[in-house]
Design a protein around this motif. Structure first.
Motif, PDB file in Angstrom:
ATOM      1  N   GLN A   1     -24.946  86.437 -29.555  1.00 27.43           N
ATOM      2  CA  GLN A   1     -24.590  84.718 -29.136  1.00 27.43           C
ATOM      3  C   GLN A   1     -23.700  84.765 -27.890  1.00 27.43           C
ATOM      4  N   THR A   2     -23.078  85.497 -27.752  1.00 33.87           N
ATOM      5  CA  THR A   2     -22.307  85.222 -26.397  1.00 33.87           C
ATOM      6  C   THR A   2     -22.421  86.425 -25.109  1.00 33.87           C
ATOM      7  N   ARG A   3     -23.379  86.831 -25.855  1.00 28.43           N
ATOM      8  CA  ARG A   3     -23.930  87.475 -24.474  1.00 28.43           C
ATOM      9  C   ARG A   3     -23.025  87.665 -23.063  1.00 28.43           C
ATOM     10  N   PRO A   4     -22.149  88.974 -23.452  1.00 24.75           N
ATOM     11  CA  PRO A   4     -21.200  89.215 -22.242  1.00 24.75           C
ATOM     12  C   PRO A   4     -21.623  90.007 -21.366  1.00 24.75           C
ATOM     13  N   GLU A   5     -21.061  89.943 -20.235  1.00 27.48           N
ATOM     14  CA  GLU A   5     -21.550  91.297 -19.018  1.00 27.48           C
ATOM     15  C   GLU A   5     -21.512  92.510 -19.118  1.00 27.48           C
ATOM     16  N   ILE A   6     -19.638  92.371 -19.787  1.00 26.08           N
ATOM     17  CA  ILE A   6     -18.360  92.916 -19.412  1.00 26.08           C
ATOM     18  C   ILE A   6     -18.137  92.969 -21.264  1.00 26.08           C
TER      19      ILE A   6
END
Length: 247
Positions: free
Chosen positions: A71-76
């Motif tokens: 849901q948050t789709r972090p890059e890091i």
């Protein structure tokens, strides 16, 4: 008008821990978008006050963790999870060492899998600088870890070995921060301990710097003759004397 997000999307596991509490506002001040995990509703309010989006999730709940990260789709993804008693109470440490090793093994595995599914490109993890095998000092990052350790130390070292292997084998850029023993706000210790130590603000700063640079393993400790920190200084631009100017 639609709001356009700027800044790097960062998932900070362990945002309410000793490092996480200092790191969260530092990431926010740099303009990053931070999702910080905690298992406590009361600590979630502190994360919100620091400018992060609080995420109530347990790292051992692999399905919930994966769904949250999708849901948050972090890059890091930054892994600062530990499970240690307040002030490292000696009466509680034997059980805590086992719990902490489980986080380094199973918890890291769940984080890596969730990060892979979410498409993260970089993973930064917390390790320790006192797991080296006996040998000449100072230890640099190429020195072997203490695979011959026994008793409680073996539990900790084996957990570190599994943690680091998973981070380095993940299909993303991996950064391992081998921290000295913490002191400073929120750690229960006001002064450095003998051996490799690091102020909690300097520890958090290393993770902040690793968002944009570095790869592989770094010792993060004050100059002490135990471990070499030349690589962290050269690659990350890190300095052991960093302190936050705000409480």
């Amino acid at each position: 008008m639609e709001t356009i997000e700027t800044g790097t999307r960062i998932f900070l596991a362990g945002a309410s821990g000793a490092v996480g509490r200092r790191l969260t506002p530092m990431l926010v001040e740099k303009g990053h978008l931070v999702w910080g995990t905690t298992r406590s509703a009361s600590k979630a309010e502190d994360l919100k006050a620091a400018g992060a989006t609080a995420v109530l999730v347990d790292v051992f709940d692999a399905d919930a963790l994966s769904a949250t990260m999708l849901q948050t789709r972090p890059e890091i993804v930054i892994h600062q999870l530990t499970d240690l008693p307040r002030d490292l109470d000696p009466a509680l440490m034997s059980e805590a060492i086992v719990r902490n090793a489980r986080i380094r093994d199973e918890g890291t595995r769940n984080l890596v899998e969730a990060a892979k599914r979410a498409g993260a490109r970089r993973l930064i993890v917390q390790s320790i600088a006192w797991a080296y095998a006996p040998g000449s000092l100072p230890h640099d990052e190429k020195d072997p870890l203490d695979t011959g350790a026994e008793g409680p130390r073996a539990i900790s070292v084996n957990g570190v070995i599994v943690l680091e292997r998973q981070a380095l084998e993940a299909p993303m850029d991996g950064v391992i921060l081998r921290y000295g023993q913490f002191y400073g706000p929120g750690t229960g210790f006001d002064t450095p301990k003998s051996g490799a130590s690091v102020h909690i603000d300097a520890a958090a700063c290393a993770a902040l710097l690793a968002v944009d640079r570095g790869a592989g393993i770094y010792n993060i400790a004050e100059p002490n003759g135990q471990v070499s920190i030349e690589r962290a200084i050269a690659d990350l631009g890190w300095h052991a004397d960093f302190r936050r100017t705000t409480p």
